[in-house]
Scaffold this motif. Structure first.
Motif, PDB file in Angstrom:
ATOM      1  N   GLN A 176       0.813  -1.203   0.000  1.00 21.10           N
ATOM      2  CA  GLN A 176       0.000   0.000   0.000  1.00 21.10           C
ATOM      3  C   GLN A 176       0.853   1.263   0.000  1.00 21.10           C
ATOM      4  OE1 GLN A 176      -2.872  -0.326   3.313  1.00 21.10           O
ATOM      5  NE2 GLN A 176      -4.442  -0.135   1.748  1.00 21.10           N
ATOM      6  N   PRO A 177       0.291   2.355  -0.483  1.00 24.66           N
ATOM      7  CA  PRO A 177       1.020   3.633  -0.428  1.00 24.66           C
ATOM      8  C   PRO A 177       1.388   3.996   1.004  1.00 24.66           C
ATOM      9  CG  PRO A 177      -0.932   3.804  -1.815  1.00 24.66           C
ATOM     10  CD  PRO A 177      -1.015   2.480  -1.143  1.00 24.66           C
ATOM     11  N   ASP A 178       2.577   4.549   1.178  1.00 23.37           N
ATOM     12  CA  ASP A 178       3.078   5.033   2.472  1.00 23.37           C
ATOM     13  C   ASP A 178       3.326   3.913   3.473  1.00 23.37           C
ATOM     14  OD1 ASP A 178       2.875   7.716   1.591  1.00 23.37           O
ATOM     15  OD2 ASP A 178       0.747   7.712   2.090  1.00 23.37           O
ATOM     16  N   ASN A 189       7.103   1.357  -1.946  1.00 26.90           N
ATOM     17  CA  ASN A 189       5.685   1.173  -1.653  1.00 26.90           C
ATOM     18  C   ASN A 189       4.858   1.758  -2.794  1.00 26.90           C
ATOM     19  OD1 ASN A 189       5.034   4.092  -0.990  1.00 26.90           O
ATOM     20  ND2 ASN A 189       6.606   3.691   0.562  1.00 26.90           N
ATOM     21  N   ASN A 190       3.562   1.675  -2.636  1.00 30.78           N
ATOM     22  CA  ASN A 190       2.636   2.246  -3.610  1.00 30.78           C
ATOM     23  C   ASN A 190       2.735   1.528  -4.964  1.00 30.78           C
ATOM     24  OD1 ASN A 190       0.632   4.002  -4.510  1.00 30.78           O
ATOM     25  ND2 ASN A 190       2.103   5.541  -5.197  1.00 30.78           N
ATOM     26  N   ASP A 217       2.666   1.278 -10.502  1.00 32.56           N
ATOM     27  CA  ASP A 217       2.662   2.076  -9.283  1.00 32.56           C
ATOM     28  C   ASP A 217       1.379   2.900  -9.192  1.00 32.56           C
ATOM     29  OD1 ASP A 217       2.996   4.052 -11.164  1.00 32.56           O
ATOM     30  OD2 ASP A 217       4.974   4.690 -10.483  1.00 32.56           O
ATOM     31  N   ASN A 218       1.403   3.898  -8.342  1.00 35.07           N
ATOM     32  CA  ASN A 218       0.293   4.840  -8.184  1.00 35.07           C
ATOM     33  C   ASN A 218      -0.990   4.163  -7.710  1.00 35.07           C
ATOM     34  OD1 ASN A 218      -0.845   7.403  -8.199  1.00 35.07           O
ATOM     35  ND2 ASN A 218      -1.478   7.277 -10.342  1.00 35.07           N
ATOM     36  N   SER A 220      -2.248   4.768  -4.974  1.00 31.38           N
ATOM     37  CA  SER A 220      -2.973   5.827  -4.269  1.00 31.38           C
ATOM     38  C   SER A 220      -3.780   6.691  -5.219  1.00 31.38           C
ATOM     39  CB  SER A 220      -1.980   6.722  -3.517  1.00 31.38           C
ATOM     40  OG  SER A 220      -1.092   7.368  -4.427  1.00 31.38           O
ATOM     41  N   GLN A 223      -0.511  10.294  -7.766  1.00 37.05           N
ATOM     42  CA  GLN A 223       0.500  10.713  -8.728  1.00 37.05           C
ATOM     43  C   GLN A 223      -0.177  11.235  -9.989  1.00 37.05           C
ATOM     44  OE1 GLN A 223       3.679   7.179  -7.515  1.00 37.05           O
ATOM     45  NE2 GLN A 223       3.167   7.536  -9.653  1.00 37.05           N
TER      46      GLN A 223
END
Length: 459
Positions: A176-178, A189-190, A217-218, A220, A223
């Motif tokens: 997960q992000p963060d 991450n992310n 990625d991204n 979340s 971005q």
């Protein structure tokens, strides 16, 4: 600081289920992380600049094929361990990580593995606590929830199928992000990724392999754009008549840019592919007096911008071909080598050519063969179309001597003449010369032997 470990059975049979428990607690300062295989940050420290209070534990249940491990990490940085000046500039952190690691082998041909972790993290313990009414009271007993706190998850799942002449494995990972852990120095991450690997040997003397890996990625969505990358390969190798080897391979990489928080403009969208093909046949055989080895290699690489509006200015196509021949003369105990290489690269309105030829010989002397002499002659020609042509000729000599297996002396010397042979005749000939020489000494020792000597002196 203490360590506790108490297995219920010191020497359990291989198939007997067992339970192992261990724990750690104490204060840690600057230390090195010695577990390179820690995937989601289960270690007890990460080299914090604060003095930190750390505790961790793990329980393991099962055998070598079927098991479940439970991990727990609690790390807390003490604010007052730093000078008051730095307390205002650097935020102390708090973290707990709970993880599961398991393996299951339901059939002899199938193996399943998984990792999962939850990390609760406070980026600044100076921030106000969240009121009790807004947080589960049970949760508050192990972690102080603040307005700087976050909880994130990570995990992966793998499966391997093994058969008589083939195997297939797959791995999916999600972070997960963060996602952060004080049990690791740095962690990507992310993103999420998928990997596939296949190997097979359908007939004797033939092996096949293929891999695929994709990552995006991204997760979340914050971005501006999402980047997706794909790496893939296929290779084949066969041996004929015990002296001929033939290898062929394909490798590729694709990068694609997609929408994120913003929409991708078609004219600037990243959509690039690089792919290469290789072919390497080789032959090796011996006679009573000689040993022969011949290896050919050829490769083609294409790096292309696949954006439909691309003009081709960044596209590059390269072709390389090489021939290597080695000759060993048994009565002389001497080796010779010949190498010829050609490379040609074409880009937007440009072309580069490189040709390299080298001849090498070497021999070992003395009873223990601890004196080695070698010489290399090389010729190099480089050309950039309509810009430059250069030629280089060189001679390199090398001598190495080993004394009592621990002292190594080496001496090298070389001379290289080069110049511009372009038609503009900015240089009339090979009028530039480089001369180099170096001497090196190395002493080899064993740390174990030094420790043993120290122990004997102590006794």
């Amino acid at each position: 600081m203490g360590i506790f470990r108490q297995p219920l059975n010191q020497n359990p049979p291989p198939n007997l289920r067992r339970r192992n428990d261990s724990s750690f607690g104490g204060d840690l300062d600057l230390n090195d992380d010695d577990d390179d295989n820690d995937v989601f940050g289960f270690n007890s420290h990460s080299g914090s600049i604060f003095n930190s209070n750390n505790s961790s534990s793990n329980s393991s249940y099962g055998n070598s094929s079927n098991y479940l491990d439970v991990y727990f990490l609690k790390a807390y940085e003490r604010l007052k361990s730093l000078d008051e000046y730095w307390q205002r500039k650097i935020a102390p952190q708090d973290n707990i990580v709970v993880g599961l690691k398991g393996n299951l082998k339901p059939f002899s041909f199938l193996n399943l593995s998984a990792n999962a972790a939850m990390s609760a993290f406070s980026t600044d313990t100076r921030v106000e606590l969240v009121p009790d009414g807004l947080v589960d009271s049970k949760w508050g007993k192990v972690f102080d929830t603040r307005y700087s706190s976050l909880a994130r998850f990570a995990g992966d799942f793998g499966a391997t199928v093994t058969m008589k002449r083939a195997s297939l494995s797959a791995m999916y990972r999600f972070i997960q992000p963060d996602y952060t852990s004080m049990g690791a120095y740095y962690m990507s991450n992310n993103y999420h990724s998928l990997g596939l690997t296949m190997t097979a040997s359908p007939i004797d003397n033939l092996s096949l392999a293929a891999t695929f890996s994709g990552q995006a990625d991204n997760l979340s969505g914050k971005q501006l754009f999402t980047t997706r990358g794909f790496v893939y390969s296929a290779n084949a190798n066969t041996r004929i008549a015990n002296f001929v080897n033939l290898s062929a391979g394909y490798n590729g990489y694709t990068q694609v840019q997609g929408d994120g928080a913003a929409h991708v403009n078609d004219t600037t969208k990243v959509n690039r592919m690089t792919q290469s093909f290789t072919l390497t046949p080789s032959v090796a055989f011996d006679t009573d007096q000689l040993t022969h080895g011949v290896a050919l290699s050829a490769s083609l690489t294409d790096n292309k911008d696949r954006n439909k509006f691309a003009t081709g200015e960044s596209d590059v196509t390269s072709f390389a071909m090489g021939l290597n021949y080695s000759l060993g003369v048994k009565p002389w105990e001497m080796d010779f080598g010949l190498s010829l290489n050609h490379q040609e690269s074409k880009g937007y309105q440009t072309k580069y050519i490189s040709n390299i030829a080298s001849l090498t010989t070497g021999r070992s002397f003395l009873k223990e063969k601890n004196l080695n002499l070698s010489a290399t002659v090389n010729l190099i020609y480089n050309e950039v179309k309509a810009k430059s042509k250069s030629l280089s000729m060189g001679l390199d000599l090398s001598m190495g001597y080993t004394l009592k297996k621990v002292h190594v002396f080496s001496l090298t010397a070389g001379m290289n003449k080069y110049g511009d042979v372009n038609q503009t005749k900015r240089r009339s000939s090979l009028d530039a010369t480089d001369i180099t020489a170096s001497f090196n000494y190395a002493y080899t020792f064993s740390l174990l032997q030094i420790k043993n000597k120290k122990a004997k002196k102590t006794e």
